[in-house]
Scaffold this motif. Structure first.
Motif, PDB file in Angstrom:
ATOM      1  N   SER A  70       0.838  -1.047   0.249  1.00 14.98           N
ATOM      2  CA  SER A  70       0.118  -0.076  -0.008  1.00 14.98           C
ATOM      3  C   SER A  70       0.958   1.000  -0.324  1.00 14.98           C
ATOM      4  O   SER A  70       2.042   1.184   0.631  1.00 14.98           O
ATOM      5  N   HIS A  71       0.396   2.280  -0.712  1.00 13.23           N
ATOM      6  CA  HIS A  71       1.528   3.618  -0.714  1.00 13.23           C
ATOM      7  C   HIS A  71       0.871   5.121  -0.810  1.00 13.23           C
ATOM      8  O   HIS A  71      -0.975   4.600  -0.755  1.00 13.23           O
ATOM      9  N   VAL A  72       0.978   5.708   0.301  1.00  6.40           N
ATOM     10  CA  VAL A  72       0.470   7.250   0.191  1.00  6.40           C
ATOM     11  C   VAL A  72       1.031   7.914  -0.019  1.00  6.40           C
ATOM     12  O   VAL A  72       2.290   8.332   0.977  1.00  6.40           O
ATOM     13  N   THR A  73       0.940   9.597  -1.160  1.00  5.77           N
ATOM     14  CA  THR A  73       2.114   9.575  -1.400  1.00  5.77           C
ATOM     15  C   THR A  73       1.418  11.298  -0.690  1.00  5.77           C
ATOM     16  O   THR A  73       0.570  11.629  -0.480  1.00  5.77           O
ATOM     17  N   PHE A  74       2.570  11.915   0.185  1.00  5.78           N
ATOM     18  CA  PHE A  74       2.296  12.735   1.195  1.00  5.78           C
ATOM     19  C   PHE A  74       3.277  14.194  -0.225  1.00  5.78           C
ATOM     20  O   PHE A  74       3.580  14.670  -0.308  1.00  5.78           O
ATOM     21  N   PRO A  75       2.349  15.371   0.746  1.00 10.23           N
ATOM     22  CA  PRO A  75       2.763  16.757   0.114  1.00 10.23           C
ATOM     23  C   PRO A  75       4.151  16.968   0.071  1.00 10.23           C
ATOM     24  O   PRO A  75       4.489  16.724   1.038  1.00 10.23           O
TER      25      PRO A  75
END
Length: 288
Positions: A196-201
């Motif tokens: 799973s992955h999340v792109t952060f600011p």
């Protein structure tokens, strides 16, 4: 009057290019929306009917309408440090990663020539199954000593390094938090890993901290992926802050130093030297 026309043309170009970016790939219908059809044998082997070909034709037609030459595959007729000759004219090359001008260094060139005489132009096999050479181990030891890490591993290319390392370390049930401006190779590694992955600011360590506080316990392993120097923007992460956050949440930190090794730090050792961080506090440091 000509100045007004130039401004109008520039605005038109920006709008058209923006619409092309948004529509790129949208010409390919989803599987469930595709009508059943009987294939014509001749057209089955005609790549001009491929959706990607149509997308390229649209982009090329738009560029011709705006009198924009393709920026790709411009032939370099000569190299002179940070300059290249294109169409008979010397121009500054902003696309090169030869930041230290080692590509034409006489010492480096001579060393390459000597090795070609001794070994030829290829290892003749993958390193894993028969291409290991003494020079590989020597290089890795010197790199580790220079950067200040436990060990190093050299691979064929920077892109392949990020893809292989991330795919190997992470998998289903794991989480990768990746900076919005991270390189394509990191994102390709993420896709290949199945994690799973999340792109952060961009550079927002507070966002990472908050996200892990709320969601970190749901995953077995967590990797935070940042770059030491973002080549397109020229800025750097607050590395001490990311190290503090990853330690507190028991996450791994990967720093892509493709553009910072040799550039940052008093001795060119990268973002760790620049930030006063012990490189042994970071799980994975990648460089080129």
């Amino acid at each position: 009057m000509p100045q007004k026309d130039d401004t109008s043309n520039a605005t038109q170009r920006v709008k058209l290019l923006g619409s092309l970016r948004k529509s790129y790939g949208s010409s390919r219908p989803k599987l469930e929306d595709r009508p059943a059809r009987k294939k014509d044998r001749a057209s089955s082997f005609d790549f001009s009917r491929h959706a990607a070909y149509s997308e390229v034709r649209i982009a090329r037609a738009a560029a011709e309408t705006l009198s924009l030459a393709s920026p790709f595959f411009r032939v370099s007729e000569g190299v002179r440090g940070t300059e290249v000759m294109i169409s008979g004219r010397w121009v500054t090359n902003f696309a090169s990663y030869d930041y230290l001008s080692l590509n034409q260094s006489s010492a480096v060139c001579q060393a390459v020539k000597d090795d070609v005489d001794d070994w030829g132009v290829s290892a003749t096999a993958s390193r894993l199954v028969g291409g290991e050479r003494k020079g590989h181990a020597d290089l890795e030891k010197r790199l580790a000593d220079f950067v200040g890490t436990e060990s190093t591993l050299t691979m064929v290319s920077g892109h392949a390094t990020n893809l292989a390392v991330i795919r190997t370390l992470l998998g289903a049930g794991d989480l990768i938090l990746v900076d919005a401006l991270a390189h394509n190779s990191i994102y390709e590694g993420i896709r290949a890993s199945g994690a799973s992955h999340v792109t952060f600011p961009h550079n927002d360590y507070d966002w990472v901290d908050q996200y892990l506080t709320t969601n970190g316990a749901r995953y077995e392993n967590t990797l935070i992926a940042v770059e030491g120097l973002y080549s397109m923007d020229g800025d750097t992460p607050d590395l001490p802050k990311f190290v503090e956050i990853k330690q507190r949440h028991e996450a791994w930190l990967m720093v892509d130093e493709a553009h910072s090794l040799g550039v940052l730090g008093a001795n060119g050792k990268g973002i760790c030297e620049e930030s006063g961080v012990d490189p042994r506090q970071i799980e994975v440091i990648m460089g080129t």
